[in-house]
Design an enzyme around this catalytic site. Structure first.
Site: not given
Length: 226
Positions: A20, A22, A109-110
């Site tokens: 991931d 962030d 990643s979102g």
């Protein structure tokens, strides 16, 4: 369910490690930094907390937050140049070590493609190994929404990316590392999940993750012990 010892064995024998971004690879939440930059920081930070806690769907939270920020193309570029994302201590060394071992490293990643690609560049990760959300802009640079067809735009999206990677590259041992609920739910299809609390501790993840670390040195040590 794999025991901690088995999970460590999977990590040491991983052919792909997915991070991931962030609050994991970088110290901040990209969307919160963008919100601050655009003058709506507090309202968006609260929405992020709810999204990471798993109380609302990811796509609903993303739509609401972006609807509030409405970032222009120019604002996104200026954020990257004026406030580049800060790498988490130890991540550069860990990614280098994984690359030396011939392990493929992916960023899932979102967050936003333009910001995540900037991070990938610093870590020598090819942009083809980046899976993130794409912002859309009108010709004049104004915000026009985001690409809702990207798997990372919805809950369960990180797992879909990992399934795709396994099918495409026939990986045997895929590890997912991250701080949030959306990272934990990507295992399975990931073979092992490592919770990361070096920047922020998500209570739900810390309680449920069998392997939880607060510094990337812990993973470097695992690789050195062979």
């Amino acid at each position: 369910m794999a025991s901690l010892l088995e999970m460590k064995e999977i990590f040491r024998n991983a052919d792909a490690v997915c991070f991931d971004v962030d609050s994991t690879v970088i110290r901040e939440e990209g969307i919160d930094e963008l919100a601050k930059f655009c003058g709506v920081g507090d309202a968006v930070a609260e929405m992020t907390r709810r999204a990471m806690g798993g109380t609302v769907t990811f796509k609903a939270a993303l739509t609401a937050r972006l609807g509030l920020i409405r970032p222009s193309y120019e604002q996104v570029q200026k954020l990257i140049s004026d406030h580049p994302p800060q790498l988490t201590p130890g991540i550069r060394e860990l990614v280098n070590r994984l690359h030396q071992r011939g392990v493929q490293v992916f960023l899932i990643s979102g967050g936003f493609q333009s910001i995540v690609e900037h991070v990938a560049l610093q870590l020598n990760i090819p942009t083809a190994n980046v899976f993130a959300n794409r912002l859309k802009f009108y010709f004049n640079g104004e915000y026009a929404g985001f690409d809702e067809t990207q798997p990372t735009a919805e809950s369960g999206g990180k797992g879909k990316v990992i399934t795709h990677l396994k099918e495409q590259f026939h990986f045997k041992n895929v590890v997912m590392i991250g701080d949030g609920a959306t990272d934990m739910e990507a295992c399975p299809p990931a073979d092992c999940f490592i919770g990361f609390g070096g920047n922020v501790i998500r209570k739900q993840v810390k309680e449920k993750a069998k392997w939880y670390i607060t510094h990337f040195d812990e993973l470097l040590k695992e690789l050195e012990e062979r």
